[in-house]
Design an enzyme around this catalytic site. Structure first.
Site, PDB file in Angstrom:
ATOM      1  N   GLU A   1       0.849  -1.192   0.000  1.00  0.00           N
ATOM      2  CA  GLU A   1       0.000   0.000   0.000  1.00  0.00           C
ATOM      3  C   GLU A   1       0.880   1.236   0.000  1.00  0.00           C
ATOM      4  O   GLU A   1       1.784   1.350   0.827  1.00  0.00           O
ATOM      5  CB  GLU A   1      -0.869   0.034   1.263  1.00  0.00           C
ATOM      6  CG  GLU A   1      -2.136  -0.791   1.138  1.00  0.00           C
ATOM      7  CD  GLU A   1      -3.056  -0.626   2.334  1.00  0.00           C
ATOM      8  OE1 GLU A   1      -3.871  -1.518   2.545  1.00  0.00           O
ATOM      9  OE2 GLU A   1      -2.936   0.383   3.065  1.00  0.00           O
TER      10      GLU A   1
ATOM     11  N   ASP B   1      -6.681   9.457  10.110  1.00  0.00           N
ATOM     12  CA  ASP B   1      -5.388   8.898  10.489  1.00  0.00           C
ATOM     13  C   ASP B   1      -4.887   9.431  11.816  1.00  0.00           C
ATOM     14  O   ASP B   1      -5.144  10.575  12.183  1.00  0.00           O
ATOM     15  CB  ASP B   1      -4.354   9.203   9.398  1.00  0.00           C
ATOM     16  CG  ASP B   1      -4.540   8.290   8.198  1.00  0.00           C
ATOM     17  OD1 ASP B   1      -4.488   7.068   8.390  1.00  0.00           O
ATOM     18  OD2 ASP B   1      -4.768   8.808   7.087  1.00  0.00           O
TER      19      ASP B   1
END
Lengths: 414, 277
Positions: free
Chosen positions: B49, B60
C-alpha cells in the site's frame, strides 16, 4: 417526501429553494454529501434517522422552544440602527441582535437543538470543534446545563488568540484540547474532533458548530439556526409592514448566514449577501474567502468550495477573526452561489476593524469581529442605496472576546 | 486475472495470508521512498500500500499524519506519486500496488483521468478513505474502465445489512478496519478478529485483509492467519521516523531498519498457519 421543518413554514412552494438537500444530502445534486470513513457511516445514518424522528415529534419542538425562550433568551430583537443609518446616509439599517443570546452569539441556537437530540439518542459525551471559541463556549454551556462530559478541540493558535473563551470553557467544566497540527486553527480542530468521534462512537455525540460537515449536519444546523430568519421576517413585518430588501451576514462556515437567509430563499425580492473574510485582500493569498477564491472539492465530509492548491491540498485560511478562519464553507452556500440566489463578497481585516469601531461608536454595540465583516459590507453599500431600502445586518455575536485582538491591531497596550 | 486476484490465489495455494506493508510516498523524500518501495518485495511484502499524502488526513493517527506532512514537504503530488509507481513497475510486474488516500487530491486531478493514469502507471487498486459507496458513483465507472479495483473498508460498526451493500461495491479485496478509531492507535484482540471474520466471509468471496493497529510480527501472523492478509502501516512509519536526522532527512539507517522490520513481519506471517476462517 415533505420535510417537516418546511411544513410549518407557509413559504415553502412546490419549486421552493428550501427543499434541499436530497436524500444523499446533496444540494443542487453536487454539494454536500457524506464523505467520511466507513466507521462513521453507520453513525451518520443513525443520526439522520434520529433527527428526522425528532423533527417530526411535536414534543421535541416544544422542549426546544422552551429552552430557546427561557435559557437562550429568544426572540432576539431586531434593532433599528438610527445613528449608523444617519452617519452612512442611505439604506435604513436594522440589526438582528444575535449577540444578545446567552453566551453572546447565535451559536447557542444550534447547540441547544443538538444537545437535546444527543440526549434523545442516549449519548453522554460531547465533542466539538471551535475556532473563535463561540461554539466551544456554547457547547460547554449546554453540557454544564445537562451535566454531560464535554471535550472541545481548538487550534493551538486560536487557543492563544482567544484566551478569554478558553478560560470560559474550562470554567464551564469542559476539557479544552489544543490542536497543534497544521496552522493550529479551525480546520485542524475539525480534523481532531472527527478523530475523537471515530474512536469513541459508543457514547460520543459530535456536535458540529456550523452548516458544514457530512449530511445531515448542514441541513440540521441550518434548521436550528433558521429561527434567526423566521424572527427577522416577523419582526420586520411588525415594524415596517413588509419584507426587508437586503440581508447581510458574515460567512465562515456560514451558520448565522444560512440561519437568516433560509426563510427568505423563496422571497425573490430579498437580496441575500454573504460576506466572507477577505483577510489581507481577496488576491493577497492570505484570505478565508472560500467561495470567491476557492473551487469545489471534498473536505470534512462534504463537497463544497475550498481554498486549495492545484494538487488538491487544502490551503491555510487567513482572517483576523478566528471564527472565519476556515478554508471551506457550508455546501448550501456553495449551491446558492452557483445558482445566483445569494451573493458572496469579501471584507478585509482592516475593513472589519473599522466596522467594529463604527458599530461600537454609533450604536453602543461591540460586535464580534466575525459580525464586523458583515457590518463592513453593509456600511459599504448602505450609502449607495435609497433611503427606503430596508437592510438587515446579522450581528451574530458580541465582541468582548475580541477586544484584545482589536487593541493589538490598533497599537493599544492593555 | 488482476495482479491482486493472482497474488491472493497464489498465497491461498501456499496456505498462508499476505503481508501488506504501507509506505507514504515521498516520505521523507522521493528517492528514499522509491528505494523502499523497490526493496519491499524482496523483504517479504506480498502486496504494497502506498499512501498519497494529504494535508488533512482526518481518519489517520499522529504517525501517518506526520508521514503525510513529511511527504508533502518533500514535494509529493499525485503526478509525482504515479511516476514513482511507474518507476517501481519497471522492475516488478507482479507485486500488487494499492494507492491509499483521500478523495480531494483525486478530485483535483480529475476522477477519470486519475484512474486512467494510475492504471497506466501500474497501480492495481485504490482505497479512498473518505469515499463511501454512497458517493462512489463518480469513481466506480472510470475505475472499472481502467481495470482498477476499488477496495472497500468495512468496520466493526458496519451492520450485516450494510455489509452486503458496501461489499456489493467492492472489488480486489476487503479491508477490515479492526478497531473503531484512527490508524496506529488501538489493537484488536485475536478473539475479536476471530469473531468478526465469519460475518465478513458470509457476505463476500473476496479475500479479507485486516488493518489498523497491527504492529508486531505476532499480531501480523495472527491477523494474516485468521483472515487473508495483514496491513502494517504506522509501526513501519514510526520506525522510519526514528531513523531520520534532526532535519528530518533520511540516514543510512532508514532503509535497513524499515526493511528488517518487514523481514521480521514476513517471517512471522510465513511461519503462521492459515486457520479456517
Amino acid at each position: 417526501m415533505a420535510d417537516p421543518a418546511e411544513q410549518h413554514s407557509a413559504a415553502a412552494q412546490p419549486n421552493s429553494l428550501r427543499h434541499g438537500p436530497d436524500e444523499r444530502g446533496h444540494f443542487g445534486g453536487r454539494y454536500g454529501g457524506r464523505f467520511v470513513a466507513e466507521t462513521l457511516m453507520p453513525l451518520l445514518l443513525e443520526l439522520n434517522t434520529a433527527y428526522d424522528a425528532a423533527k417530526a415529534d411535536p414534543a421535541f419542538q416544544k422542549e426546544l422552544d422552551f429552552y430557546l425562550r427561557d435559557y437562550v433568551g429568544r426572540p432576539s430583537p431586531l434593532w433599528f440602527a438610527r445613528r449608523m443609518t444617519e452617519e452612512l446616509g442611505g439604506a435604513k439599517i436594522y440589526m438582528k441582535r444575535e449577540e444578545l443570546n446567552h453566551t453572546g452569539s447565535h451559536k447557542l441556537n444550534n447547540v441547544m437543538g443538538q444537545i437535546l437530540l444527543a440526549r434523545r439518542m442516549g449519548r453522554t459525551r460531547i465533542v466539538a470543534e471551535t475556532g473563535a471559541g463561540q461554539h466551544g463556549v456554547a457547547t460547554a454551556t449546554v453540557c454544564a446545563l445537562f451535566g454531560m462530559q464535554c471535550v472541545i478541540y481548538m487550534g493551538a493558535t486560536d487557543v492563544e488568540r482567544q484566551k478569554p473563551n478558553v478560560f470560559r470553557m474550562r470554567l464551564l467544566g469542559a476539557e479544552v484540547v489544543p490542536v497543534t497540527a497544521g496552522a493550529g486553527t479551525l480546520k485542524d480542530a475539525m480534523n481532531e474532533a472527527m478523530r475523537d468521534w471515530v474512536a469513541n462512537i459508543a457514547d460520543t455525540y459530535f456536535l458540529v458548530g456550523t452548516v458544514a460537515g457530512p449530511h445531515p449536519y448542514p441541513a440540521m444546523v441550518r434548521d436550528f439556526q433558521s429561527v434567526i430568519g423566521e424572527e427577522t421576517k416577523e419582526q420586520m413585518q411588525a415594524q415596517e409592514g413588509r419584507l426587508p430588501d437586503v440581508i447581510v451576514a458574515a460567512i465562515g462556515g456560514g451558520s448565522n448566514a444560512m440561519g437568516i437567509f433560509h426563510p427568505f430563499l423563496d422571497d425573490a425580492s430579498v437580496r441575500l449577501i454573504g460576506v466572507e473574510a477577505a483577510g489581507h485582500g481577496l488576491d493577497s493569498g492570505k484570505t478565508a474567502a472560500s467561495i470567491e477564491r476557492g473551487r469545489p472539492g471534498v473536505l470534512h465530509g462534504n463537497r463544497t468550495y475550498l481554498l486549495q492548491n492545484a494538487d488538491g491540498q487544502i490551503d491555510e485560511a487567513h482572517s483576523i477573526s478566528a471564527g472565519l478562519d476556515y478554508p471551506g464553507v457550508g455546501p448550501e452556500h456553495s449551491w446558492l452561489s452557483d445558482i445566483g440566489r445569494a451573493e458572496y463578497v469579501g471584507a478585509t481585516d482592516d475593513e472589519a476593524l473599522k466596522a467594529f469601531q463604527l458599530c461600537t461608536r454609533t450604536e453602543g454595540i461591540i460586535p464580534a469581529l466575525e459580525s464586523a465583516h458583515a457590518i463592513a459590507y453593509a456600511a459599504k453599500i448602505a450609502p449607495t442605496l435609497p433611503k427606503e431600502t430596508l437592510l438587515v445586518v446579522n450581528i451574530s455575536g458580541r465582541g468582548d472576546k475580541d477586544i484584545f485582538t482589536v487593541a493589538e491591531h490598533l497599537g493599544v497596550k492593555l | 486475472m488482476s495482479r491482486i486476484a493472482a497474488r491472493f490465489k497464489t498465497l491461498a495455494a501456499q496456505g498462508r495470508g499476505a503481508l501488506i506493508p504501507y509506505l507514504e510516498a515521498f516520505d521523507p523524500d522521493l528517492e528514499t521512498s522509491l528505494a523502499l518501495l523497490k526493496a519491499m518485495p524482496a523483504a517479504g511484502a506480498d502486496l504494497i500500500e502506498v499512501g498519497m499524502p494529504f494535508s488533512d488526513p482526518s481518519a489517520d493517527g499522529p504517525v501517518i499524519q506526520l508521514a503525510a506532512r513529511r511527504g508533502l514537504k518533500a514535494g509529493a503530488t499525485l503526478p509525482g506519486v504515479l511516476k514513482m509507481i511507474a518507476a517501481f513497475r519497471e522492475q516488478d510486474q507482479e507485486t500488487p500496488v494499492i494507492l491509499m488516500g483521500y478523495l480531494n487530491p483525486v478530485e483535483a486531478y480529475g476522477h477519470a483521468r486519475f484512474c486512467t493514469d494510475a492504471a497506466k502507471a501500474g497501480v492495481d487498486g485504490l482505497i479512498l478513505v473518505d469515499l463511501p459507496p454512497e458517493e462512489a458513483d463518480i469513481l466506480e465507472q472510470p475505475a472499472q474502465d481502467a481495470g482498477l479495483d476499488i477496495i472497500r473498508l468495512v468496520a466493526p460498526t458496519t451492520s450485516d445489512e450494510r455489509l452486503r451493500y458496501v461489499l456489493s461495491h467492492a472489488s480486489g479485496f476487503v479491508y477490515y478496519v479492526s478497531i473503531t478509531g484512527i490508524t496506529g492507535t488501538r489493537t484488536a484482540s485475536a478473539e475479536a478478529l476471530q469473531e468478526a471474520l465469519p460475518r465478513l466471509r458470509a457476505a463476500t468471496d473476496l479475500p479479507v485483509a485486516i488493518g489498523f493497529g497491527i504492529r508486531t510480527p505476532e499480531q501480523a501472523a495472527t491477523a494474516a492467519g485468521i483472515a487473508d492478509g495483514a496491513v502494517v502501516a504506522s509501526a513501519l512509519l514510526s520506525t522510519l521516523a526514528d531513523t531520520l536526522d534532526a532535519e528530518g532527512k533520511a540516514t543510512d539507517q532508514t532503509l535497513p531498519r524499515v526493511l528488517n522490520q518487514i523481514k521480521d513481519l514476513a517471517a512471522a506471517v510465513r511461519a503462521g498457519e492459515k486457520k479456517a476462517g
